[in-house]
Write an enzyme that holds these catalytic residues in place. Sequence first.
Site, PDB file in Angstrom:
ATOM      1  N   ASP A  10      49.702  41.565  45.370  1.00 41.45           N
ATOM      2  CA  ASP A  10      48.609  41.883  44.444  1.00 41.45           C
ATOM      3  C   ASP A  10      48.207  43.346  44.638  1.00 41.45           C
ATOM      4  OD1 ASP A  10      46.472  41.425  42.547  1.00 41.45           O
ATOM      5  OD2 ASP A  10      45.084  41.373  44.227  1.00 41.45           O
ATOM      6  N   CYS A  73      49.156  38.767  40.641  1.00 43.98           N
ATOM      7  CA  CYS A  73      48.320  39.760  39.966  1.00 43.98           C
ATOM      8  C   CYS A  73      48.636  39.660  38.477  1.00 43.98           C
ATOM      9  CB  CYS A  73      48.659  41.150  40.500  1.00 43.98           C
ATOM     10  SG  CYS A  73      47.815  42.498  39.652  1.00 43.98           S
ATOM     11  N   CYS A 184      42.470  36.863  36.162  1.00 47.83           N
ATOM     12  CA  CYS A 184      42.678  37.914  37.166  1.00 47.83           C
ATOM     13  C   CYS A 184      42.473  37.245  38.515  1.00 47.83           C
ATOM     14  CB  CYS A 184      41.665  39.039  36.970  1.00 47.83           C
ATOM     15  SG  CYS A 184      41.620  40.220  38.346  1.00 47.83           S
TER      16      CYS A 184
HETATM   17  N1  DGL Z   1      44.168  40.824  40.909  1.00 51.11           N
HETATM   18  C1  DGL Z   1      44.558  41.695  39.823  1.00 51.11           C
HETATM   19  C2  DGL Z   1      44.844  40.851  38.581  1.00 51.11           C
HETATM   20  O1  DGL Z   1      45.098  39.663  38.723  1.00 51.11           O
HETATM   21  C3  DGL Z   1      43.539  42.764  39.661  1.00 51.11           C
HETATM   22  C4  DGL Z   1      44.071  43.910  38.930  1.00 51.11           C
HETATM   23  C5  DGL Z   1      43.392  45.205  39.258  1.00 51.11           C
HETATM   24  O2  DGL Z   1      43.643  45.722  40.343  1.00 51.11           O
HETATM   25  O3  DGL Z   1      42.644  45.700  38.410  1.00 51.11           O
HETATM   26  O4  DGL Z   1      44.857  41.319  37.473  1.00 51.11           O
END
Ligand code: DGL
Length: 255
Positions: A10, A73, A184
């Site tokens: 992620d 992610c 997210c």
């Molecule tokens: N955990 C990421 C997602 O699922 C976050 C993305 C980011 O860093 O903005 O989209």
Amino acid sequence: MNDNPIGVYDSGLGGLTVWRELRRALPRESLVYLGDGKNCPYGSRPAEEIRTLADRAVATLLDAGCKLVVVACNTATAAAIDFLRAKYSSTPIVGMEPAVKPACLNTRSGVVGVLATARSLEGDLFRRTAARYAEGVEVVAAVGEGFVELVEQDREQTPEAEACVRRAMEEMLRRGADQVVLGCTHYPFLMPLFERIVAGHGVTVIDPSPAVARHVARLLDHYGLRAGENHAPQYRFLTFGDETYRRRLECKALA
Ligand code: DGL
């Protein structure tokens, strides 16, 4: 049988919400978690740049011996999953899909809310998923403005976080959404807030990570990649950030 680890990647801490479901569902599997940390948040970066970061991350996990990689992610999945699967075609790579399908199947009001980063909502993946499952259902999408930063800075339990979440959910709740999809992987860390805000309104908030863990379990069976019965799992944490960040990943995962 294969005792090598599963890789989980992620932009930062968010993928730990998937990591903990993998650990629960697959207690004999070793896991290597890579939380970029240095380039987080990804949400407003150009897709090209996210592809380069994701490429480096998957290469790092493969160097660590991973037998399967979960791109935990949504933003990196939206920007890079096709590229990664083409480049690393001999390794199964699992991405995050916004859980629009179960939400559309379960809605009684006919309105479904989706919370995600700007980059995920602009991506083809979200458009395709919504077009495929949302026939006759109104999808109200909103950017979880500031959510990733709140989680990265350990500010999930603050009045500021509650105000942020209320603001992002206002429109979808006003329009009658009874299912809210968390698109997210950082957002499930805010679950106590979501639950407080929707309490008594008959709204279900969907965290897709248990479904992702079930999907990984099916893939391990399909490819004959499960760890052996007596394998003692090991958990490693990697980052492109510094040692302090790496330790935060470890602490948050094992808390
Ligand atoms: N955990 C990421 C997602 O699922 C976050 C993305 C980011 O860093 O903005 O989209």
